[in-house]
Design a protein around this motif. Structure first.
Motif, PDB file in Angstrom:
ATOM      1  N   ASN A  84       0.860  -1.191   0.000  1.00  0.00           N
ATOM      2  CA  ASN A  84       0.000   0.000   0.000  1.00  0.00           C
ATOM      3  C   ASN A  84       0.894   1.238   0.000  1.00  0.00           C
ATOM      4  OD1 ASN A  84      -1.956   1.932   0.285  1.00  0.00           O
ATOM      5  ND2 ASN A  84      -2.502   1.409   2.384  1.00  0.00           N
ATOM      6  N   PRO A  85       1.127   1.846  -1.175  1.00  0.00           N
ATOM      7  CA  PRO A  85       2.072   2.966  -1.235  1.00  0.00           C
ATOM      8  C   PRO A  85       1.502   4.284  -0.733  1.00  0.00           C
ATOM      9  CG  PRO A  85       1.169   2.538  -3.408  1.00  0.00           C
ATOM     10  CD  PRO A  85       0.624   1.473  -2.503  1.00  0.00           C
ATOM     11  N   GLU A  86       0.174   4.417  -0.660  1.00  0.00           N
ATOM     12  CA  GLU A  86      -0.435   5.686  -0.258  1.00  0.00           C
ATOM     13  C   GLU A  86      -1.504   5.427   0.801  1.00  0.00           C
ATOM     14  OE1 GLU A  86      -1.868   7.794  -3.637  1.00  0.00           O
ATOM     15  OE2 GLU A  86       0.078   7.874  -4.643  1.00  0.00           O
ATOM     16  N   PRO A  87      -1.123   5.388   2.064  1.00  0.00           N
ATOM     17  CA  PRO A  87      -2.109   5.158   3.130  1.00  0.00           C
ATOM     18  C   PRO A  87      -3.190   6.239   3.128  1.00  0.00           C
ATOM     19  CG  PRO A  87       0.123   4.907   3.965  1.00  0.00           C
ATOM     20  CD  PRO A  87       0.246   5.498   2.589  1.00  0.00           C
ATOM     21  N   ARG A  88      -4.400   5.809   3.456  1.00  0.00           N
ATOM     22  CA  ARG A  88      -5.524   6.723   3.536  1.00  0.00           C
ATOM     23  C   ARG A  88      -5.890   6.999   4.989  1.00  0.00           C
ATOM     24  NH1 ARG A  88      -9.758   4.752  -1.194  1.00  0.00           N
ATOM     25  NH2 ARG A  88      -8.289   4.888  -2.942  1.00  0.00           N
ATOM     26  N   ARG A  89      -6.749   7.985   5.156  1.00  0.00           N
ATOM     27  CA  ARG A  89      -7.221   8.369   6.483  1.00  0.00           C
ATOM     28  C   ARG A  89      -7.823   7.153   7.191  1.00  0.00           C
ATOM     29  NH1 ARG A  89     -12.078   9.187   8.652  1.00  0.00           N
ATOM     30  NH2 ARG A  89     -12.375  10.766  10.270  1.00  0.00           N
ATOM     31  N   GLY A  90      -7.429   6.971   8.450  1.00  0.00           N
ATOM     32  CA  GLY A  90      -8.002   5.904   9.244  1.00  0.00           C
ATOM     33  C   GLY A  90      -7.320   4.560   9.103  1.00  0.00           C
ATOM     34  N   GLN A  91      -6.346   4.431   8.192  1.00  0.00           N
ATOM     35  CA  GLN A  91      -5.653   3.153   8.054  1.00  0.00           C
ATOM     36  C   GLN A  91      -4.617   3.003   9.178  1.00  0.00           C
ATOM     37  OE1 GLN A  91      -4.346   2.937   3.909  1.00  0.00           O
ATOM     38  NE2 GLN A  91      -6.284   1.934   3.371  1.00  0.00           N
ATOM     39  N   PRO A  92      -4.153   1.770   9.421  1.00  0.00           N
ATOM     40  CA  PRO A  92      -3.330   1.532  10.617  1.00  0.00           C
ATOM     41  C   PRO A  92      -2.053   2.344  10.695  1.00  0.00           C
ATOM     42  CG  PRO A  92      -4.119  -0.547   9.703  1.00  0.00           C
ATOM     43  CD  PRO A  92      -4.476   0.514   8.715  1.00  0.00           C
ATOM     44  N   LEU A  93      -1.402   2.616   9.558  1.00  0.00           N
ATOM     45  CA  LEU A  93      -0.127   3.332   9.561  1.00  0.00           C
ATOM     46  C   LEU A  93      -0.208   4.543   8.641  1.00  0.00           C
ATOM     47  CD1 LEU A  93       2.275   0.249   9.358  1.00  0.00           C
ATOM     48  CD2 LEU A  93       1.713   1.609  11.405  1.00  0.00           C
ATOM     49  N   GLY A  94       0.541   5.573   8.997  1.00  0.00           N
ATOM     50  CA  GLY A  94       0.556   6.786   8.189  1.00  0.00           C
ATOM     51  C   GLY A  94       1.628   6.799   7.126  1.00  0.00           C
ATOM     52  N   THR A  95       2.490   5.794   7.111  1.00  0.00           N
ATOM     53  CA  THR A  95       3.526   5.661   6.091  1.00  0.00           C
ATOM     54  C   THR A  95       3.229   4.432   5.250  1.00  0.00           C
ATOM     55  OG1 THR A  95       4.888   4.419   7.667  1.00  0.00           O
ATOM     56  CG2 THR A  95       5.259   6.803   7.526  1.00  0.00           C
ATOM     57  N   PRO A  96       3.803   4.308   4.037  1.00  0.00           N
ATOM     58  CA  PRO A  96       3.545   3.129   3.207  1.00  0.00           C
ATOM     59  C   PRO A  96       3.780   1.827   3.966  1.00  0.00           C
ATOM     60  CG  PRO A  96       4.696   4.785   1.927  1.00  0.00           C
ATOM     61  CD  PRO A  96       4.664   5.297   3.336  1.00  0.00           C
ATOM     62  N   PHE A  97       2.900   0.868   3.748  1.00  0.00           N
ATOM     63  CA  PHE A  97       2.981  -0.398   4.472  1.00  0.00           C
ATOM     64  C   PHE A  97       2.412  -1.509   3.604  1.00  0.00           C
ATOM     65  CE2 PHE A  97      -1.155   1.381   5.463  1.00  0.00           C
ATOM     66  CZ  PHE A  97      -2.007   0.287   5.378  1.00  0.00           C
ATOM     67  N   ALA A  98       2.487  -2.721   4.094  1.00  0.00           N
ATOM     68  CA  ALA A  98       1.933  -3.870   3.379  1.00  0.00           C
ATOM     69  C   ALA A  98       0.691  -4.372   4.107  1.00  0.00           C
ATOM     70  CB  ALA A  98       2.962  -4.992   3.274  1.00  0.00           C
ATOM     71  N   ARG A 103      -0.884 -16.102   9.317  1.00  0.00           N
ATOM     72  CA  ARG A 103      -1.344 -17.260  10.074  1.00  0.00           C
ATOM     73  C   ARG A 103      -0.513 -17.325  11.347  1.00  0.00           C
ATOM     74  NH1 ARG A 103      -0.962 -20.901   6.408  1.00  0.00           N
ATOM     75  NH2 ARG A 103       1.094 -21.682   7.016  1.00  0.00           N
ATOM     76  N   LEU A 104      -1.146 -16.955  12.461  1.00  0.00           N
ATOM     77  CA  LEU A 104      -0.437 -16.948  13.735  1.00  0.00           C
ATOM     78  C   LEU A 104      -0.105 -18.377  14.160  1.00  0.00           C
ATOM     79  CD1 LEU A 104      -2.549 -14.234  15.575  1.00  0.00           C
ATOM     80  CD2 LEU A 104      -0.247 -13.967  14.646  1.00  0.00           C
ATOM     81  N   ASP A 105       0.970 -18.533  14.878  1.00  0.00           N
ATOM     82  CA  ASP A 105       1.382 -19.860  15.342  1.00  0.00           C
ATOM     83  C   ASP A 105       0.289 -20.444  16.240  1.00  0.00           C
ATOM     84  OD1 ASP A 105       3.809 -19.530  14.026  1.00  0.00           O
ATOM     85  OD2 ASP A 105       4.736 -18.568  15.765  1.00  0.00           O
ATOM     86  N   GLY A 106      -0.208 -21.590  15.858  1.00  0.00           N
ATOM     87  CA  GLY A 106      -1.301 -22.220  16.575  1.00  0.00           C
ATOM     88  C   GLY A 106      -2.641 -22.049  15.907  1.00  0.00           C
ATOM     89  N   ALA A 107      -2.703 -21.218  14.848  1.00  0.00           N
ATOM     90  CA  ALA A 107      -3.960 -20.977  14.139  1.00  0.00           C
ATOM     91  C   ALA A 107      -3.954 -21.715  12.802  1.00  0.00           C
ATOM     92  CB  ALA A 107      -4.160 -19.486  13.914  1.00  0.00           C
ATOM     93  N   ASP A 108      -5.145 -21.974  12.290  1.00  0.00           N
ATOM     94  CA  ASP A 108      -5.283 -22.629  10.985  1.00  0.00           C
ATOM     95  C   ASP A 108      -5.808 -21.688   9.915  1.00  0.00           C
ATOM     96  OD1 ASP A 108      -4.654 -25.536  11.600  1.00  0.00           O
ATOM     97  OD2 ASP A 108      -6.178 -25.105  13.115  1.00  0.00           O
ATOM     98  N   THR A 109      -6.144 -20.461  10.289  1.00  0.00           N
ATOM     99  CA  THR A 109      -6.587 -19.454   9.334  1.00  0.00           C
ATOM    100  C   THR A 109      -5.740 -18.205   9.509  1.00  0.00           C
ATOM    101  OG1 THR A 109      -8.268 -18.689  10.897  1.00  0.00           O
ATOM    102  CG2 THR A 109      -8.963 -20.311   9.229  1.00  0.00           C
ATOM    103  N   ALA A 110      -5.853 -17.278   8.556  1.00  0.00           N
ATOM    104  CA  ALA A 110      -5.002 -16.086   8.562  1.00  0.00           C
ATOM    105  C   ALA A 110      -5.788 -14.844   8.966  1.00  0.00           C
ATOM    106  CB  ALA A 110      -4.369 -15.890   7.186  1.00  0.00           C
ATOM    107  N   LEU A 111      -5.093 -13.936   9.606  1.00  0.00           N
ATOM    108  CA  LEU A 111      -5.642 -12.675  10.088  1.00  0.00           C
ATOM    109  C   LEU A 111      -5.124 -11.539   9.206  1.00  0.00           C
ATOM    110  CD1 LEU A 111      -7.033 -10.971  12.431  1.00  0.00           C
ATOM    111  CD2 LEU A 111      -4.783 -10.956  13.514  1.00  0.00           C
ATOM    112  N   LEU A 112      -6.023 -10.665   8.751  1.00  0.00           N
ATOM    113  CA  LEU A 112      -5.640  -9.522   7.908  1.00  0.00           C
ATOM    114  C   LEU A 112      -5.262  -8.331   8.777  1.00  0.00           C
ATOM    115  CD1 LEU A 112      -5.459  -8.082   5.111  1.00  0.00           C
ATOM    116  CD2 LEU A 112      -7.872  -7.446   5.441  1.00  0.00           C
ATOM    117  N   HIS A 113      -4.094  -7.764   8.520  1.00  0.00           N
ATOM    118  CA  HIS A 113      -3.679  -6.546   9.218  1.00  0.00           C
ATOM    119  C   HIS A 113      -2.529  -5.908   8.431  1.00  0.00           C
ATOM    120  CE1 HIS A 113      -3.692  -3.705  12.475  1.00  0.00           C
ATOM    121  NE2 HIS A 113      -4.522  -4.464  13.196  1.00  0.00           N
ATOM    122  N   ALA A 114      -1.982  -4.836   8.994  1.00  0.00           N
ATOM    123  CA  ALA A 114      -0.890  -4.103   8.357  1.00  0.00           C
ATOM    124  C   ALA A 114       0.460  -4.625   8.840  1.00  0.00           C
ATOM    125  CB  ALA A 114      -1.006  -2.619   8.656  1.00  0.00           C
ATOM    126  N   LEU A 115       1.454  -4.585   7.942  1.00  0.00           N
ATOM    127  CA  LEU A 115       2.834  -4.926   8.278  1.00  0.00           C
ATOM    128  C   LEU A 115       3.701  -3.697   8.063  1.00  0.00           C
ATOM    129  CD1 LEU A 115       5.200  -6.898   8.874  1.00  0.00           C
ATOM    130  CD2 LEU A 115       5.263  -7.372   6.403  1.00  0.00           C
TER     131      LEU A 115
END
Length: 322
Positions: A84-98, A103-115
């Motif tokens: 995400n090269p251009e973060p928008r208002r309200g997104q987790p980070l104010g600088t470019p992020f992914a 998939r957290l250790d111990g989980a079988d599904t994946a969680l969506l968030h910012a890196l």
């Protein structure tokens, strides 16, 4: 022909919802720096947790049993990502992020968030990451501030059962849409006329109905419209509703409740538009009431409509516009 207009437009609504036991435990866990999933009948652990098994529809979240809550580690593996090269208002980070699915250790599904990463070259599927917690946590998904790269050993969960003192029971989720709106030729003409305190529609060359506001085409016949027709300014209330909940966070709707919002068929129009009714007690508004617009100084559209004092319109004169 007036110039085609465009302007930024924001649609926002603060959505308040209560939480069931599963989502309450998940968000309360984030407040306490604990990530919880839910175990399904076949032994899978779903993160984020859900109330019902997506395969069997079995109810989940029974503490201590099958379908119970289970803690997973705050470390995990990226399964896929997008930069995400251009973060928008309200997104987790104010600088470019992914944006990443982790998939957290111990989980079988994946969680969506910012890196939080310095650039797309630093991100890859299979990379190891860990949770970065927000300094101030209230029981919301934002308590998980983001993920960050991690090259250490998997973190061990503490075995939390999902039972908390003072659990989070509700959240306010603000839904917001920012966009640039262009009304097009027909509605630009309508808005331009309103600046002169006139209301214009466009007549369909086939069915001869006059649409207000104009749409540039007849929604019934599907043919283009271009003939402008001035309508009103007076009209008839065709139907209405009584508003009992005060608009929140909206300065231009700071109106005392209760008030009435109505569909108004302007004289000469083939379609009713909506407007607020004023100058009369809310419980005296009725179908067939004859009204006229009230303009404020410098206003670009009528502030509200008030009774004209004329006799009510006969039902047969407006029933087709209901």
């Amino acid at each position: 022909m007036p110039a085609v207009l465009k302007a930024p437009l924001v649609v926002e609504f603060p959505f308040t919802r209560s939480l069931g036991p599963v989502q309450s435990a998940f968000l309360t866990g984030l407040r306490e720096r604990v990530v919880l999933g839910v175990r399904t009948g076949d032994g899978r652990t779903l993160v984020p947790p859900v109330e019902y098994d997506p395969v069997t529809a079995e109810e989940l979240g029974d503490p201590g049993g099958l379908g119970g809550l289970v803690e997973v580690a705050p470390t995990g593996t990226v399964t896929t990502w997008a930069w995400n090269p251009e973060p928008r208002r309200g997104q987790p980070l104010g600088t470019p992020f992914a944006w990443v699915l982790v998939r957290l250790d111990g989980a079988d599904t994946a969680l969506l968030h910012a890196l939080d990463a310095p650039g797309p070259e630093a991100v890859h599927t299979g990379m190891r990451v860990r949770v970065r917690w927000a300094e101030e946590r209230t029981g919301a998904i934002t308590d998980l501030a983001c993920f960050e790269p991690y090259d250490g050993d998997p973190a061990a969960p503490t075995g939390h059962t999902g039972t908390f003192e003072d659990p989070v029971t509700g959240i306010i989720a603000p839904a917001r849409l920012d966009y640039v709106y262009s009304p097009g030729r027909a509605q630009s003409g309508y808005i331009d006329a309103l600046s002169g305190r006139r209301t214009v529609g466009e007549r369909c060359p086939s069915c001869r109905k006059v649409y207000v506001p104009p749409r540039g085409a007849c929604p019934t016949c599907g043919v283009a419209t271009s003939e402008q027709v001035e309508v009103g300014p007076r009209g008839t209330v065709t139907t209405y509703c009584i508003v009992n909940i005060k608009a929140a966070h909206t300065a231009n709707l700071d109106i005392e409740v209760p008030y009435v919002y109505a569909h108004i068929a302007l004289d000469g129009a083939g379609l009713a538009l909506h407007g607020r009714i004023g100058g009369i007690p809310y419980d005296q508004v009725r179908m067939g009431l004859r009204v006229e617009p009230v303009w404020t100084e410098g206003g670009r559209y009528p502030d509200h409509y008030r009774p004209t004092g004329e006799p009510d319109a006969e039902y047969d004169t407006y029933k087709e516009l209901l």
